[in-house]
Motif scaffolding. Structure first.
Motif, PDB file in Angstrom:
ATOM      1  N   SER A 144       0.836  -1.211   0.000  1.00 36.15           N
ATOM      2  CA  SER A 144       0.000   0.000   0.000  1.00 36.15           C
ATOM      3  C   SER A 144       0.863   1.250   0.000  1.00 36.15           C
ATOM      4  O   SER A 144       0.574   2.211  -0.721  1.00 36.15           O
ATOM      5  CB  SER A 144      -0.928   0.011   1.216  1.00 36.15           C
ATOM      6  N   ARG A 145       1.919   1.250   0.806  1.00 40.57           N
ATOM      7  CA  ARG A 145       2.818   2.413   0.847  1.00 40.57           C
ATOM      8  C   ARG A 145       3.523   2.603  -0.501  1.00 40.57           C
ATOM      9  O   ARG A 145       3.688   3.731  -0.964  1.00 40.57           O
ATOM     10  CB  ARG A 145       3.839   2.260   1.973  1.00 40.57           C
ATOM     11  N   VAL A 146       3.913   1.501  -1.122  1.00 43.52           N
ATOM     12  CA  VAL A 146       4.598   1.594  -2.419  1.00 43.52           C
ATOM     13  C   VAL A 146       3.657   2.186  -3.467  1.00 43.52           C
ATOM     14  O   VAL A 146       4.018   3.129  -4.175  1.00 43.52           O
ATOM     15  CB  VAL A 146       5.122   0.211  -2.859  1.00 43.52           C
ATOM     16  N   PHE A 147       2.448   1.643  -3.557  1.00 46.64           N
ATOM     17  CA  PHE A 147       1.516   2.165  -4.563  1.00 46.64           C
ATOM     18  C   PHE A 147       1.130   3.613  -4.263  1.00 46.64           C
ATOM     19  O   PHE A 147       0.996   4.425  -5.179  1.00 46.64           O
ATOM     20  CB  PHE A 147       0.273   1.276  -4.674  1.00 46.64           C
ATOM     21  N   ALA A 148       0.959   3.953  -2.991  1.00 45.67           N
ATOM     22  CA  ALA A 148       0.645   5.342  -2.633  1.00 45.67           C
ATOM     23  C   ALA A 148       1.800   6.266  -3.009  1.00 45.67           C
ATOM     24  O   ALA A 148       1.580   7.364  -3.535  1.00 45.67           O
ATOM     25  CB  ALA A 148       0.339   5.448  -1.140  1.00 45.67           C
ATOM     26  N   ALA A 149       3.025   5.821  -2.766  1.00 48.66           N
ATOM     27  CA  ALA A 149       4.190   6.635  -3.115  1.00 48.66           C
ATOM     28  C   ALA A 149       4.268   6.848  -4.620  1.00 48.66           C
ATOM     29  O   ALA A 149       4.596   7.943  -5.088  1.00 48.66           O
ATOM     30  CB  ALA A 149       5.466   5.974  -2.600  1.00 48.66           C
ATOM     31  N   LEU A 150       3.962   5.817  -5.378  1.00 50.08           N
ATOM     32  CA  LEU A 150       4.053   5.915  -6.839  1.00 50.08           C
ATOM     33  C   LEU A 150       2.836   6.570  -7.477  1.00 50.08           C
ATOM     34  O   LEU A 150       2.810   6.767  -8.690  1.00 50.08           O
ATOM     35  CB  LEU A 150       4.286   4.525  -7.431  1.00 50.08           C
ATOM     36  N   ALA A 151       1.851   6.919  -6.672  1.00 49.31           N
ATOM     37  CA  ALA A 151       0.657   7.586  -7.210  1.00 49.31           C
ATOM     38  C   ALA A 151       0.984   9.000  -7.684  1.00 49.31           C
ATOM     39  O   ALA A 151       0.282   9.549  -8.532  1.00 49.31           O
ATOM     40  CB  ALA A 151      -0.446   7.628  -6.146  1.00 49.31           C
ATOM     41  N   ASP A 152       2.038   9.585  -7.156  1.00 47.39           N
ATOM     42  CA  ASP A 152       2.415  10.949  -7.525  1.00 47.39           C
ATOM     43  C   ASP A 152       3.338  10.921  -8.748  1.00 47.39           C
ATOM     44  O   ASP A 152       4.352  10.220  -8.749  1.00 47.39           O
ATOM     45  CB  ASP A 152       3.137  11.612  -6.345  1.00 47.39           C
ATOM     46  N   PRO A 153       3.018  11.684  -9.791  1.00 47.83           N
ATOM     47  CA  PRO A 153       3.829  11.659 -11.011  1.00 47.83           C
ATOM     48  C   PRO A 153       5.272  12.141 -10.802  1.00 47.83           C
ATOM     49  O   PRO A 153       6.194  11.639 -11.454  1.00 47.83           O
ATOM     50  CB  PRO A 153       3.087  12.560 -11.995  1.00 47.83           C
ATOM     51  N   THR A 154       5.488  13.082  -9.895  1.00 45.61           N
ATOM     52  CA  THR A 154       6.853  13.549  -9.634  1.00 45.61           C
ATOM     53  C   THR A 154       7.681  12.425  -9.024  1.00 45.61           C
ATOM     54  O   THR A 154       8.828  12.195  -9.419  1.00 45.61           O
ATOM     55  CB  THR A 154       6.835  14.770  -8.694  1.00 45.61           C
ATOM     56  N   ARG A 155       7.091  11.693  -8.079  1.00 50.64           N
ATOM     57  CA  ARG A 155       7.825  10.585  -7.464  1.00 50.64           C
ATOM     58  C   ARG A 155       8.074   9.467  -8.475  1.00 50.64           C
ATOM     59  O   ARG A 155       9.149   8.866  -8.480  1.00 50.64           O
ATOM     60  CB  ARG A 155       7.074  10.070  -6.232  1.00 50.64           C
ATOM     61  N   ARG A 156       7.094   9.195  -9.346  1.00 51.88           N
ATOM     62  CA  ARG A 156       7.325   8.174 -10.385  1.00 51.88           C
ATOM     63  C   ARG A 156       8.471   8.594 -11.291  1.00 51.88           C
ATOM     64  O   ARG A 156       9.312   7.773 -11.670  1.00 51.88           O
ATOM     65  CB  ARG A 156       6.053   7.940 -11.210  1.00 51.88           C
ATOM     66  N   ASP A 157       8.536   9.870 -11.618  1.00 48.22           N
ATOM     67  CA  ASP A 157       9.615  10.364 -12.465  1.00 48.22           C
ATOM     68  C   ASP A 157      10.961  10.237 -11.753  1.00 48.22           C
ATOM     69  O   ASP A 157      11.962   9.837 -12.366  1.00 48.22           O
ATOM     70  CB  ASP A 157       9.353  11.824 -12.863  1.00 48.22           C
ATOM     71  N   MET A 158      10.987  10.539 -10.464  1.00 46.34           N
ATOM     72  CA  MET A 158      12.232  10.392  -9.700  1.00 46.34           C
ATOM     73  C   MET A 158      12.684   8.935  -9.696  1.00 46.34           C
ATOM     74  O   MET A 158      13.865   8.648  -9.890  1.00 46.34           O
ATOM     75  CB  MET A 158      12.041  10.877  -8.258  1.00 46.34           C
ATOM     76  N   VAL A 159      11.759   8.027  -9.485  1.00 47.71           N
ATOM     77  CA  VAL A 159      12.089   6.590  -9.500  1.00 47.71           C
ATOM     78  C   VAL A 159      12.632   6.208 -10.874  1.00 47.71           C
ATOM     79  O   VAL A 159      13.638   5.500 -10.975  1.00 47.71           O
ATOM     80  CB  VAL A 159      10.856   5.737  -9.110  1.00 47.71           C
ATOM     81  N   ALA A 160      12.001   6.682 -11.928  1.00 48.57           N
ATOM     82  CA  ALA A 160      12.469   6.364 -13.286  1.00 48.57           C
ATOM     83  C   ALA A 160      13.891   6.883 -13.493  1.00 48.57           C
ATOM     84  O   ALA A 160      14.728   6.196 -14.090  1.00 48.57           O
ATOM     85  CB  ALA A 160      11.520   6.961 -14.323  1.00 48.57           C
ATOM     86  N   ARG A 161      14.170   8.072 -12.998  1.00 50.66           N
ATOM     87  CA  ARG A 161      15.517   8.629 -13.151  1.00 50.66           C
ATOM     88  C   ARG A 161      16.531   7.857 -12.326  1.00 50.66           C
ATOM     89  O   ARG A 161      17.687   7.719 -12.722  1.00 50.66           O
ATOM     90  CB  ARG A 161      15.505  10.114 -12.780  1.00 50.66           C
ATOM     91  N   LEU A 162      16.107   7.326 -11.183  1.00 50.87           N
ATOM     92  CA  LEU A 162      17.023   6.556 -10.332  1.00 50.87           C
ATOM     93  C   LEU A 162      17.313   5.169 -10.896  1.00 50.87           C
ATOM     94  O   LEU A 162      18.251   4.506 -10.451  1.00 50.87           O
ATOM     95  CB  LEU A 162      16.467   6.461  -8.911  1.00 50.87           C
ATOM     96  N   THR A 163      16.530   4.716 -11.875  1.00 48.00           N
ATOM     97  CA  THR A 163      16.836   3.423 -12.498  1.00 48.00           C
ATOM     98  C   THR A 163      18.122   3.508 -13.325  1.00 48.00           C
ATOM     99  O   THR A 163      18.767   2.496 -13.575  1.00 48.00           O
ATOM    100  CB  THR A 163      15.686   2.914 -13.403  1.00 48.00           C
TER     101      THR A 163
END
Length: 128
Positions: free
Chosen positions: A6-25
């Motif tokens: 639940s925390r993971v999906f909630a964290a990834l619900a925000d587009p800025t955080r998804r973009d940060m995760v994508a950049r960290l890959t």
């Protein structure tokens, strides 16, 4: 598991955080490097990182004077397993639906009745 998921999906619900995760890959990055493409303060980026950290998606380490942010890819295994379970269930339902639809669209064999009532044919040669 469910709470972390639940925390993971909630964290990834925000587009800025998804973009940060994508950049960290691609590579680890500092808070300043992560903040560069956004028109937000370093504090706002730090708040986003805190949410990602609480979800277990990222960790921070110390290298000299910097604190690089590292993506914890193992968390994606948890998400993948959850998604895969429901994908398999959905595929099974679609296979059953395909089979039903195929039965509905295929004409019945000639030796089987169609299920429609047939009109009675008048008999020839008999008078009423």
């Amino acid at each position: 598991m469910a709470d972390q998921l639940s925390r993971v999906f909630a964290a990834l619900a925000d587009p800025t955080r998804r973009d940060m995760v994508a950049r960290l890959t691609v590579a680890d990055a500092t808070v300043n490097q992560l903040a560069e493409p956004y028109a937000v303060s370093i504090q706002a980026v730090s708040k986003h990182l805190k949410v990602l950290e609480d979800a277990g998606l990222v960790t921070r380490s110390r290298r000299a004077q910097t604190r690089p942010v590292h993506l914890e890819a193992e968390v994606f295994d948890l998400m993948t397993a959850w998604i895969e379970r429901y994908r398999r269930q959905a595929e099974e339902r679609y296979r059953r639906l395909d089979a039903v639809l195929a039965e509905l669209t295929d004409p019945p064999p000639a030796d089987l009745p169609t299920g429609r009532p047939q009109k009675a044919q008048p008999q020839k040669g008999k008078s009423s």
